[in-house]
Design an enzyme around this catalytic site. Structure first.
Site, PDB file in Angstrom:
ATOM      1  N   ARG A  98       7.830  34.632  51.563  1.00 46.05           N
ATOM      2  CA  ARG A  98       8.947  34.361  52.729  1.00 46.05           C
ATOM      3  C   ARG A  98      10.263  34.840  52.085  1.00 46.05           C
ATOM      4  NH1 ARG A  98       4.691  33.069  53.982  1.00 46.05           N
ATOM      5  NH2 ARG A  98       4.132  31.066  54.856  1.00 46.05           N
TER       6      ARG A  98
ATOM      7  N   SER B 177       7.958  25.392  59.275  1.00 50.30           N
ATOM      8  CA  SER B 177       8.079  24.980  58.027  1.00 50.30           C
ATOM      9  C   SER B 177       9.460  24.857  57.516  1.00 50.30           C
ATOM     10  CB  SER B 177       7.194  25.599  56.931  1.00 50.30           C
ATOM     11  OG  SER B 177       6.082  25.758  57.196  1.00 50.30           O
TER      12      SER B 177
ATOM     13  N   GLU C  97      13.230  27.002  54.048  1.00 48.55           N
ATOM     14  CA  GLU C  97      12.794  28.238  54.301  1.00 48.55           C
ATOM     15  C   GLU C  97      13.875  28.778  55.528  1.00 48.55           C
ATOM     16  OE1 GLU C  97       8.711  29.177  54.940  1.00 48.55           O
ATOM     17  OE2 GLU C  97       9.354  29.683  57.242  1.00 48.55           O
TER      18      GLU C  97
HETATM   19  P1  FAD Z   1      15.602  33.916  64.288  1.00 50.60           P
HETATM   20  O1  FAD Z   1      15.556  32.457  64.002  1.00 50.60           O
HETATM   21  O2  FAD Z   1      16.517  34.299  65.278  1.00 50.60           O
HETATM   22  O3  FAD Z   1      16.548  34.481  62.979  1.00 50.60           O
HETATM   23  C1  FAD Z   1      16.264  34.238  61.627  1.00 50.60           C
HETATM   24  C2  FAD Z   1      17.180  34.665  60.670  1.00 50.60           C
HETATM   25  O4  FAD Z   1      16.952  36.336  60.504  1.00 50.60           O
HETATM   26  C3  FAD Z   1      18.630  34.697  60.816  1.00 50.60           C
HETATM   27  O5  FAD Z   1      19.265  34.662  59.498  1.00 50.60           O
HETATM   28  C4  FAD Z   1      18.966  35.887  61.735  1.00 50.60           C
HETATM   29  O6  FAD Z   1      20.270  36.333  61.416  1.00 50.60           O
HETATM   30  C5  FAD Z   1      17.997  36.911  60.901  1.00 50.60           C
HETATM   31  N1  FAD Z   1      17.653  38.016  61.822  1.00 50.60           N
HETATM   32  C6  FAD Z   1      17.021  37.871  63.162  1.00 50.60           C
HETATM   33  N2  FAD Z   1      16.596  39.209  63.647  1.00 50.60           N
HETATM   34  C7  FAD Z   1      17.480  39.994  63.059  1.00 50.60           C
HETATM   35  C8  FAD Z   1      17.463  41.360  62.907  1.00 50.60           C
HETATM   36  N3  FAD Z   1      16.769  42.143  64.095  1.00 50.60           N
HETATM   37  N4  FAD Z   1      17.963  42.049  62.113  1.00 50.60           N
HETATM   38  C9  FAD Z   1      18.518  41.416  60.999  1.00 50.60           C
HETATM   39  N5  FAD Z   1      18.484  39.907  60.894  1.00 50.60           N
HETATM   40  C10 FAD Z   1      17.796  39.429  61.684  1.00 50.60           C
HETATM   41  N6  FAD Z   1       7.209  31.622  59.800  1.00 50.60           N
HETATM   42  C11 FAD Z   1       5.991  32.305  59.044  1.00 50.60           C
HETATM   43  O7  FAD Z   1       6.498  33.195  58.118  1.00 50.60           O
HETATM   44  N7  FAD Z   1       4.807  31.834  59.107  1.00 50.60           N
HETATM   45  C12 FAD Z   1       4.629  31.188  60.372  1.00 50.60           C
HETATM   46  O8  FAD Z   1       3.280  30.832  60.353  1.00 50.60           O
HETATM   47  C13 FAD Z   1       5.558  30.427  60.988  1.00 50.60           C
HETATM   48  N8  FAD Z   1       5.248  29.420  61.981  1.00 50.60           N
HETATM   49  C14 FAD Z   1       6.147  28.840  62.859  1.00 50.60           C
HETATM   50  C15 FAD Z   1       5.703  27.885  63.723  1.00 50.60           C
HETATM   51  C16 FAD Z   1       6.544  27.357  64.526  1.00 50.60           C
HETATM   52  C17 FAD Z   1       6.336  26.544  65.499  1.00 50.60           C
HETATM   53  C18 FAD Z   1       8.097  27.922  64.278  1.00 50.60           C
HETATM   54  C19 FAD Z   1       9.357  27.216  65.400  1.00 50.60           C
HETATM   55  C20 FAD Z   1       8.342  28.808  63.279  1.00 50.60           C
HETATM   56  C21 FAD Z   1       7.620  29.278  62.546  1.00 50.60           C
HETATM   57  N9  FAD Z   1       7.849  30.413  61.568  1.00 50.60           N
HETATM   58  C22 FAD Z   1       6.927  30.957  60.933  1.00 50.60           C
HETATM   59  C23 FAD Z   1       9.445  30.622  61.504  1.00 50.60           C
HETATM   60  C24 FAD Z   1       9.490  31.729  62.613  1.00 50.60           C
HETATM   61  O9  FAD Z   1       8.740  31.910  63.597  1.00 50.60           O
HETATM   62  C25 FAD Z   1       9.788  33.189  61.614  1.00 50.60           C
HETATM   63  O10 FAD Z   1      10.699  33.000  60.422  1.00 50.60           O
HETATM   64  C26 FAD Z   1      10.353  34.196  62.714  1.00 50.60           C
HETATM   65  O11 FAD Z   1      10.267  35.528  61.895  1.00 50.60           O
HETATM   66  C27 FAD Z   1      11.735  34.102  63.108  1.00 50.60           C
HETATM   67  O12 FAD Z   1      12.160  35.000  64.186  1.00 50.60           O
HETATM   68  P2  FAD Z   1      13.283  34.941  65.012  1.00 50.60           P
HETATM   69  O13 FAD Z   1      13.353  36.080  65.841  1.00 50.60           O
HETATM   70  O14 FAD Z   1      13.045  33.664  65.791  1.00 50.60           O
HETATM   71  O15 FAD Z   1      14.415  34.638  63.954  1.00 50.60           O
HETATM   72  P1  NAP Z   2      -2.313  24.189  55.500  1.00 48.93           P
HETATM   73  O1  NAP Z   2      -3.590  24.968  55.811  1.00 48.93           O
HETATM   74  O2  NAP Z   2      -2.704  22.750  55.667  1.00 48.93           O
HETATM   75  O3  NAP Z   2      -2.161  24.343  53.860  1.00 48.93           O
HETATM   76  C1  NAP Z   2      -1.005  23.770  53.250  1.00 48.93           C
HETATM   77  C2  NAP Z   2      -0.374  24.917  52.564  1.00 48.93           C
HETATM   78  O4  NAP Z   2      -1.172  25.125  51.315  1.00 48.93           O
HETATM   79  C3  NAP Z   2      -0.074  26.343  53.158  1.00 48.93           C
HETATM   80  O5  NAP Z   2       1.372  26.091  53.366  1.00 48.93           O
HETATM   81  C4  NAP Z   2      -0.594  27.054  52.266  1.00 48.93           C
HETATM   82  O6  NAP Z   2       0.541  27.973  51.540  1.00 48.93           O
HETATM   83  C5  NAP Z   2      -1.425  26.428  51.147  1.00 48.93           C
HETATM   84  N1  NAP Z   2      -2.636  26.903  51.199  1.00 48.93           N
HETATM   85  C6  NAP Z   2      -3.720  26.713  51.908  1.00 48.93           C
HETATM   86  N2  NAP Z   2      -4.743  27.182  51.861  1.00 48.93           N
HETATM   87  C7  NAP Z   2      -4.744  28.235  50.935  1.00 48.93           C
HETATM   88  C8  NAP Z   2      -5.323  29.316  50.159  1.00 48.93           C
HETATM   89  N3  NAP Z   2      -6.543  29.306  50.375  1.00 48.93           N
HETATM   90  N4  NAP Z   2      -4.720  30.185  49.240  1.00 48.93           N
HETATM   91  C9  NAP Z   2      -3.511  29.980  49.053  1.00 48.93           C
HETATM   92  N5  NAP Z   2      -2.783  28.920  49.673  1.00 48.93           N
HETATM   93  C10 NAP Z   2      -3.207  28.164  50.541  1.00 48.93           C
HETATM   94  O7  NAP Z   2      -1.118  24.743  56.131  1.00 48.93           O
HETATM   95  P2  NAP Z   2      -0.494  24.881  57.428  1.00 48.93           P
HETATM   96  O8  NAP Z   2       0.914  23.974  57.333  1.00 48.93           O
HETATM   97  O9  NAP Z   2      -1.673  24.316  58.545  1.00 48.93           O
HETATM   98  O10 NAP Z   2      -0.076  26.216  57.582  1.00 48.93           O
HETATM   99  C11 NAP Z   2      -1.146  27.121  57.912  1.00 48.93           C
HETATM  100  C12 NAP Z   2      -0.504  28.763  57.674  1.00 48.93           C
HETATM  101  O11 NAP Z   2       0.564  28.926  58.544  1.00 48.93           O
HETATM  102  C13 NAP Z   2       0.105  28.629  56.040  1.00 48.93           C
HETATM  103  O12 NAP Z   2      -0.157  29.994  55.647  1.00 48.93           O
HETATM  104  C14 NAP Z   2       1.689  28.456  56.375  1.00 48.93           C
HETATM  105  O13 NAP Z   2       2.564  29.231  55.633  1.00 48.93           O
HETATM  106  C15 NAP Z   2       1.692  29.201  57.836  1.00 48.93           C
HETATM  107  N6  NAP Z   2       2.641  28.459  58.667  1.00 48.93           N
HETATM  108  C16 NAP Z   2       3.982  28.754  58.450  1.00 48.93           C
HETATM  109  C17 NAP Z   2       5.148  28.223  59.067  1.00 48.93           C
HETATM  110  C18 NAP Z   2       6.258  28.502  58.900  1.00 48.93           C
HETATM  111  O14 NAP Z   2       7.377  28.037  59.507  1.00 48.93           O
HETATM  112  N7  NAP Z   2       6.551  29.240  57.708  1.00 48.93           N
HETATM  113  C19 NAP Z   2       4.610  27.288  60.015  1.00 48.93           C
HETATM  114  C20 NAP Z   2       3.396  26.897  60.352  1.00 48.93           C
HETATM  115  C21 NAP Z   2       2.383  27.528  59.598  1.00 48.93           C
HETATM  116  P3  NAP Z   2       1.357  29.043  52.260  1.00 48.93           P
HETATM  117  O15 NAP Z   2       2.216  28.666  53.337  1.00 48.93           O
HETATM  118  O16 NAP Z   2       1.804  29.846  51.167  1.00 48.93           O
HETATM  119  O17 NAP Z   2       0.291  30.072  53.018  1.00 48.93           O
END
Ligand code: FAD
Ligand code: NAP
Length: 337
Positions: free
Chosen positions: A162, A237, A333
Site C-alpha cells: 500500500r 480499510s 492507509e
Molecule cells: P482518491 O481517493 O481520489 O485519491 C487518493 C489519493 O491519491 C489522494 O491523495 C489523491 O491526491 C491521489 N491521487 C488520485 N489520483 C491521482 C492522480 N491521477 N495523480 C496523482 N495523485 C492522485 N484499496 C486497496 O488497495 N485494495 C482494496 O481492496 C480496496 N478496497 C476498497 C473498498 C472500498 C469499499 C473502498 C471505499 C475503498 C477501497 N480501497 C481499496 C481504497 C481505494 O479504493 C483505493 O485506494 C483507490 O485506488 C483510490 O482511488 P481514487 O481514485 O478514489 O483516489
Molecule cells: P480477510 O480475508 O478477512 O483477511 C484479513 C487480513 O489478513 C487481510 O487484510 C489480508 O492482508 C490478510 N490475509 C488474509 N489471507 C491472507 C493470506 N493468505 N496471505 C497473506 N495475508 C492474508 O480480509 P478482507 O478485509 O476481507 O479483505 C480481503 C482483501 O481485500 C485483502 O487483501 C484486503 O487488503 C483487500 N481489501 C482492501 C481494502 C482497502 O481499502 N485497502 C478494503 C477491503 C478489502 P492484506 O490486506 O495485506 O491482503
C-alpha cells in the site's frame, strides 16, 4: 494572503460522503489541461480521482483537479502478453472488466476496487494476494512544479505494501495522467491462495476456474463483507495491516493465543489490524454518527451526517488503544486531507 471564497461542496466527491467546501472543482480531460493549470499558475491545488481513499477533516482551501482522463488502448502485443495504455481517469473496476472481456489475465483478483486507474499506483492497490504492481509496466505523470511530463518505470515507483514513491517523497508533486499495464494472454496462473476464494469456488463446484470465475468469486466475497459506499460512507480499510518483529509477535501470542499472522520474512510477520481492533471491542461501535463497521473492524464509517474530524478523532483513539494493548503502531492507509 489570498482570501478566496470556498463555495464548492465536495460531499458527492468522496465515498465517506463528508461535507467540505473547496475553491472550485476543475475537470481534467487530458494532459494539456494539466499543463495549462501549471502554466496559469493555478494554486493551491489538490488532485482527486474517485475520492475513495481520502478523509476530509475540514474545508479545503484549494482548487480540486478532478481527473477525467479517459481511454483504454492496446499499444503492443506479442504471443504471450498485451501492453495496455489506460487513461488515469478510467474507473479501475471498468478496466478490470475490460481486461476480462478480452480474456486477459493479471488483475482479476483486483475486481470491484473503487476509484480511478491513476490512483492505483499511488498506494499500489492490492487485494486477495495480488497488487497492481504485478501487472504494472509504467506510467506518465506531469510535474506540477514545472509542467514537464515524465515516464516512471516500475523500478522507479518504489512500490511496497500500500505504498509507492507517489505517497511518499512525490506526494502531491506529480499528476498521474496514464498508466500502462502488461496483461497476460495465458490465463493459467491464478492466485487462489486467499482462503475465501477457494471456498467460494468449491461451493460453486468449480474445479478448473477461469479468470472470470476468480473475478466473480472476489466480487461475491467483497459484496458480502464490505459496506457499499452508496449506502454507508467509508473509504475501505482505514489502517494498513502492521508488519511487526517476530519477537514481539511471539510475546503477544503468549497472551493472545489466537492472534493471527502471515509471514513476511524470517524476522517479520503481518498481523491483521482488523483483528486487533475487533479484540478491543470496537466492531460495530458508533458515536456522533460515525463508527466502526459491524462486519469489518478495519473499516471506519460515516452513517450520514458524521464529520471528518470525528472520524479522525475515532481513528486516533483506536491507534492509541492498539498501541496500549499490543505495543503496535497502526498507520492510516487513507489520505487525510
Ligand atoms: P482518491 O481517493 O481520489 O485519491 C487518493 C489519493 O491519491 C489522494 O491523495 C489523491 O491526491 C491521489 N491521487 C488520485 N489520483 C491521482 C492522480 N491521477 N495523480 C496523482 N495523485 C492522485 N484499496 C486497496 O488497495 N485494495 C482494496 O481492496 C480496496 N478496497 C476498497 C473498498 C472500498 C469499499 C473502498 C471505499 C475503498 C477501497 N480501497 C481499496 C481504497 C481505494 O479504493 C483505493 O485506494 C483507490 O485506488 C483510490 O482511488 P481514487 O481514485 O478514489 O483516489
Ligand atoms: P480477510 O480475508 O478477512 O483477511 C484479513 C487480513 O489478513 C487481510 O487484510 C489480508 O492482508 C490478510 N490475509 C488474509 N489471507 C491472507 C493470506 N493468505 N496471505 C497473506 N495475508 C492474508 O480480509 P478482507 O478485509 O476481507 O479483505 C480481503 C482483501 O481485500 C485483502 O487483501 C484486503 O487488503 C483487500 N481489501 C482492501 C481494502 C482497502 O481499502 N485497502 C478494503 C477491503 C478489502 P492484506 O490486506 O495485506 O491482503
Amino acid at each position: 494572503m489570498d482570501h478566496f471564497p470556498l463555495t464548492q461542496s465536495l460531499k458527492k466527491f468522496n465515498t465517506f460522503g463528508l461535507e467540505a467546501l473547496c475553491r472550485g472543482i476543475l475537470s481534467i480531460e487530458n494532459e494539456a489541461d494539466v499543463k495549462s493549470i501549471v502554466e496559469q499558475e493555478v494554486h493551491p491545488i489538490k488532485i482527486l480521482g474517485g475520492g475513495s481513499n481520502i478523509l476530509l477533516t475540514d474545508d479545503i482551501d484549494a482548487f480540486i483537479l478532478k481527473n477525467e482522463i479517459k481511454g483504454i488502448d492496446i499499444i503492443y502485443e506479442d504471443s504471450e502478453t498485451v501492453l495496455v495504455n489506460v487513461g488515469a481517469g478510467e474507473m479501475w473496476h471498468d478496466f478490470v472488466m475490460w481486461s476480462l472481456s478480452k480474456n486477459l489475465a493479471g488483475i482479476e483478483n483486483l475486481s470491484l476496487i473503487p476509484g480511478t486507474v491513476g490512483a492505483a499506483p499511488m498506494q499500489n492497490i492490492g487485494a486477495y494476494g495480488v497488487e497492481q504492481e504485478n501487472a504494472f509496466h509504467s506510467l506518465k505523470a506531469i510535474d506540477m512544479k514545472t509542467g514537464y511530463s515524465r515516464t516512471f518505470f516500475k523500478e522507479e515507483c518504489d512500490f511496497g505494501y500500500r505504498q509507492s514513491i507517489f505517497k511518499k517523497e512525490y506526494k502531491d508533486r506529480y499528476f498521474i495522467t496514464e498508466v500502462n499495464y502488461q496483461l497476460r494472454k495465458t490465463t493459467d496462473k491464478l492466485h487462489l491462495e486467499y482462503g475465501a476464494i477457494k471456498k467460494v469456488l468449491e461451493e460453486k463446484m468449480i474445479t478448473s476456474p477461469t479468470i472470470h470465475d476468480v473475478s466473480d468469486a472476489v466480487i461475491e466475497i467483497r459484496r458480502s463483507k464490505l459496506p457499499d459506499p452508496n449506502e454507508i460512507g467509508n473509504a475501505g480499510s482505514f489502517f494498513k495491516n502492521p508488519i511487526i518483529d517476530i519477537e514481539l509477535y511471539n510475546s503477544l501470542k503468549e497472551e493472545f493465543t489466537d492472534i493471527p499472522m502471515y509471514p513476511i520474512s524470517d524476522s517479520h510477520v503481518k498481523v491483521p489490524a482488523g483483528w486487533l481492533i475487533d479484540r478491543l471491542g470496537y466492531k460495530g461501535y458508533t458515536r456522533d454518527n460515525v463508527g466502526v463497521h459491524k462486519n469489518q473492524a478495519l473499516v471506519l464509517v460515516n452513517y450520514g451526517e458524521g464529520l471528518g474530524k470525528d472520524i479522525l478523532d475515532l481513528s486516533k483513539e483506536i491507534q492509541q488503544k492498539v498501541k496500549e494493548k499490543y505495543q503496535i503502531d497502526i498507520i492510516p492507509e487513507v489520505n487525510i486531507w
